[in-house]
Design a protein around this motif. Structure first.
Motif, PDB file in Angstrom:
ATOM      1  N   ASP A  54       0.847  -1.181   0.000  1.00 51.28           N
ATOM      2  CA  ASP A  54       0.000   0.000   0.000  1.00 51.28           C
ATOM      3  C   ASP A  54       0.893   1.246   0.000  1.00 51.28           C
ATOM      4  O   ASP A  54       1.906   1.288   0.689  1.00 51.28           O
ATOM      5  N   ARG A  78      -8.650  -3.940   5.253  1.00 45.53           N
ATOM      6  CA  ARG A  78      -8.870  -4.271   3.844  1.00 45.53           C
ATOM      7  C   ARG A  78      -7.832  -5.234   3.275  1.00 45.53           C
ATOM      8  O   ARG A  78      -7.880  -5.561   2.086  1.00 45.53           O
ATOM      9  N   GLU A  84      -6.346  -8.618   2.309  1.00 40.17           N
ATOM     10  CA  GLU A  84      -6.883  -9.934   1.987  1.00 40.17           C
ATOM     11  C   GLU A  84      -5.786 -10.956   2.224  1.00 40.17           C
ATOM     12  O   GLU A  84      -4.841 -11.052   1.452  1.00 40.17           O
ATOM     13  N   GLY A 115     -10.609  -7.497   2.306  1.00 42.79           N
ATOM     14  CA  GLY A 115     -10.074  -6.962   1.066  1.00 42.79           C
ATOM     15  C   GLY A 115     -10.802  -5.680   0.691  1.00 42.79           C
ATOM     16  O   GLY A 115     -11.280  -4.934   1.538  1.00 42.79           O
ATOM     17  N   LYS A 116     -10.925  -5.431  -0.585  1.00 44.42           N
ATOM     18  CA  LYS A 116     -11.580  -4.207  -1.055  1.00 44.42           C
ATOM     19  C   LYS A 116     -13.043  -4.138  -0.638  1.00 44.42           C
ATOM     20  O   LYS A 116     -13.617  -3.057  -0.480  1.00 44.42           O
ATOM     21  N   TYR A 117     -13.664  -5.307  -0.417  1.00 46.89           N
ATOM     22  CA  TYR A 117     -15.069  -5.329  -0.039  1.00 46.89           C
ATOM     23  C   TYR A 117     -15.295  -4.905   1.410  1.00 46.89           C
ATOM     24  O   TYR A 117     -16.436  -4.698   1.826  1.00 46.89           O
ATOM     25  N   TYR A 138     -15.563  -0.532   0.683  1.00 53.53           N
ATOM     26  CA  TYR A 138     -16.442   0.155  -0.258  1.00 53.53           C
ATOM     27  C   TYR A 138     -17.760  -0.602  -0.446  1.00 53.53           C
ATOM     28  O   TYR A 138     -17.780  -1.838  -0.432  1.00 53.53           O
ATOM     29  N   PHE A 180     -19.237  -1.222  -6.611  1.00 52.79           N
ATOM     30  CA  PHE A 180     -18.114  -1.556  -7.479  1.00 52.79           C
ATOM     31  C   PHE A 180     -18.569  -1.546  -8.936  1.00 52.79           C
ATOM     32  O   PHE A 180     -19.756  -1.660  -9.241  1.00 52.79           O
ATOM     33  N   ILE A 187     -13.523  -3.175  -9.448  1.00 52.63           N
ATOM     34  CA  ILE A 187     -12.860  -2.059  -8.767  1.00 52.63           C
ATOM     35  C   ILE A 187     -13.889  -1.229  -8.006  1.00 52.63           C
ATOM     36  O   ILE A 187     -15.051  -1.124  -8.407  1.00 52.63           O
ATOM     37  N   PRO A 188     -13.496  -0.628  -6.879  1.00 54.57           N
ATOM     38  CA  PRO A 188     -14.453   0.129  -6.069  1.00 54.57           C
ATOM     39  C   PRO A 188     -14.826   1.467  -6.681  1.00 54.57           C
ATOM     40  O   PRO A 188     -14.035   2.096  -7.384  1.00 54.57           O
ATOM     41  N   LYS A 222     -15.221   4.975  -5.557  1.00 55.06           N
ATOM     42  CA  LYS A 222     -14.750   5.683  -4.365  1.00 55.06           C
ATOM     43  C   LYS A 222     -15.678   6.812  -3.932  1.00 55.06           C
ATOM     44  O   LYS A 222     -15.589   7.275  -2.793  1.00 55.06           O
TER      45      LYS A 222
END
Length: 402
Positions: free
Chosen positions: A25, A74, A76, A152-154, A157, A160, A169-170, A172
């Protein structure tokens, strides 16, 4: 923190295995680069520190504690994936996760003064802030309830999209519309809300088709439902019609996820022998390869029969022409839940206008407001919730004066 402390923190971060992904990150990578430079006695410490703080500012305004917490949430990794499958992580993995969270807590507690102490720099340096946060307790709670929080990303956000590389992809800056802010169509929305609640409870949920006139709030309803149930573990993935061939791939990715998902297809229609038709048909019919317990398809259309049939389709030498036509015009019948949003009558239209005017703080006498709203609808092709919102927005922006 002296040089020895900097070196120790650098080594501890580099030892991360379960949470090794957090080092990719951008702010965390920037912090590690700074630590490596200072530990090696290099002369780029001031520049790399300021670069790290700049990344932190962009991330969340400059709160290191909350950033480290969120980057853990976030991430994963093997620990949270096992928890998401309802499995107990192996003892050595659980132990590693616990120890690594302690390291990340140390980072979260690190003040800008402690981090820059070894620089011995007398000039101005940008600062960030920290606050008290228990990362381990928060993370373990979320891992125990992955069906609600996700990973993770879920985990971050609610909505998607699918990009040009077929990646989920999210969004934003998603639409923040809420069910409580919507007026009218309560019965229509109730059916979709109840169906979504069934999905979240792990009960059989229908794929839903929302049809009706343009501007009646079909898409808004789906997005508002997502916002309503986000905290209960619902996520929305919007797909364009041209992307429907990716449905099997998307369902495979979501199959092992503990969250529940709506695949949202807005303003859907097909023409003739569309390549995407069969992909959607397979999902709606629940074929072996397409069936998924945690996903429902919600689609909107201005037409009940979402195949645009031409007169030429009724010609030709197909022996089973009637069967072919029937398959085309009845795709909508494969949705277990069908809800129609009809154009509002005058009473409902004005109720929506009145509600929106109150929400936006518009101070216009009701009689005058309604007369203007009617004129606006007449000049814009008829009454609809969309035109009601456009009308009140125009009043707020003063592009339409009373």
């Amino acid at each position: 923190m002296d040089i020895k402390g900097i070196r120790g923190l650098k080594d501890r971060l580099q030892s991360l295995a379960v949470f090794g992904g957090v080092l990719k990150d951008r702010p965390m990578a920037g912090l590690l680069e700074y630590l490596e430079e200072v530990a090696a006695g290099g002369g780029q410490g001031v520049r790399l520190y300021s670069q790290f703080v700049s990344l932190l500012y962009e991330e969340n305004g400059g709160n290191l504690s909350l950033y480290v917490r969120d980057v853990c949430y976030r991430n994963e990794n093997v620990f949270v994936k096992a928890a998401g499958r309802g499995e107990k992580p192996a003892l050595h993995i659980a132990e590693a996760a616990g120890r690594e969270l302690e390291i990340l807590q140390n980072v979260a507690d690190l003040t800008s003064g402690e981090l820059t102490e070894p620089l011995c720099y007398g000039g101005y340096l940008p600062r960030y802030v920290t606050e008290k946060t228990d990362i381990t307790a928060g993370y373990m709670e979320r891992a125990a309830q992955t069906g609600r929080y996700g990973y993770g990303k879920y985990a971050v956000y609610p909505m998607f999209i699918i990009d040009e590389n077929a990646e989920i992809i999210p969004v934003k800056n998603p639409d923040g519309i809420t069910l409580s802010s919507l007026t009218g169509y309560e019965e229509e929305r109730r059916a979709v809300v109840e169906n979504t609640a069934a999905l979240l409870k792990g009960k059989p949920a229908a794929n839903a088709l929302l049809t009706g006139d343009a501007g009646t709030g079909k898409s808004t309803t789906v997005k508002a439902i997502e916002n309503e149930f986000y905290k209960d573990g619902l996520r929305l993935i919007e797909m364009r019609k041209s992307q429907l061939y990716l449905l099997p791939q998307v369902l495979d990715e979501l199959a092992g996820n503990p969250l529940k998902f709506i695949i949202f297809i807005d303003d859907i229609s097909f023409v003739g022998d569309d390549d995407c038709f069969n992909a959607l048909k397979a999902v709606l019919e629940g074929s072996v390869s397409a069936r998924s317990h945690n996903v429902a398809v919600y689609a909107t259309s201005n037409r009940r029969h979402i195949i645009r049939e031409k007169f030429s389709d009724r010609e030709g030498d197909d022996i089973h022409l009637n069967d072919t036509l029937q398959e085309s015009v009845s795709l909508s019948e494969r949705f277990g839940l069908q809800v129609t949003f009809r154009r509002p009558d005058k009473k409902l239209y004005l109720e929506v206008v009145k509600s929106l005017a109150k929400e936006k703080g518009i101070k216009v006498p009701e009689k005058e407001l309604f007369e203007m709203a009617e004129r606006f609808a007449l000049s814009h092709g008829g009454r609809s919730p969309r035109h009601a919102r456009q009308f009140t927005d125009a009043l707020v922006s003063e592009t339409l004066r009373p």
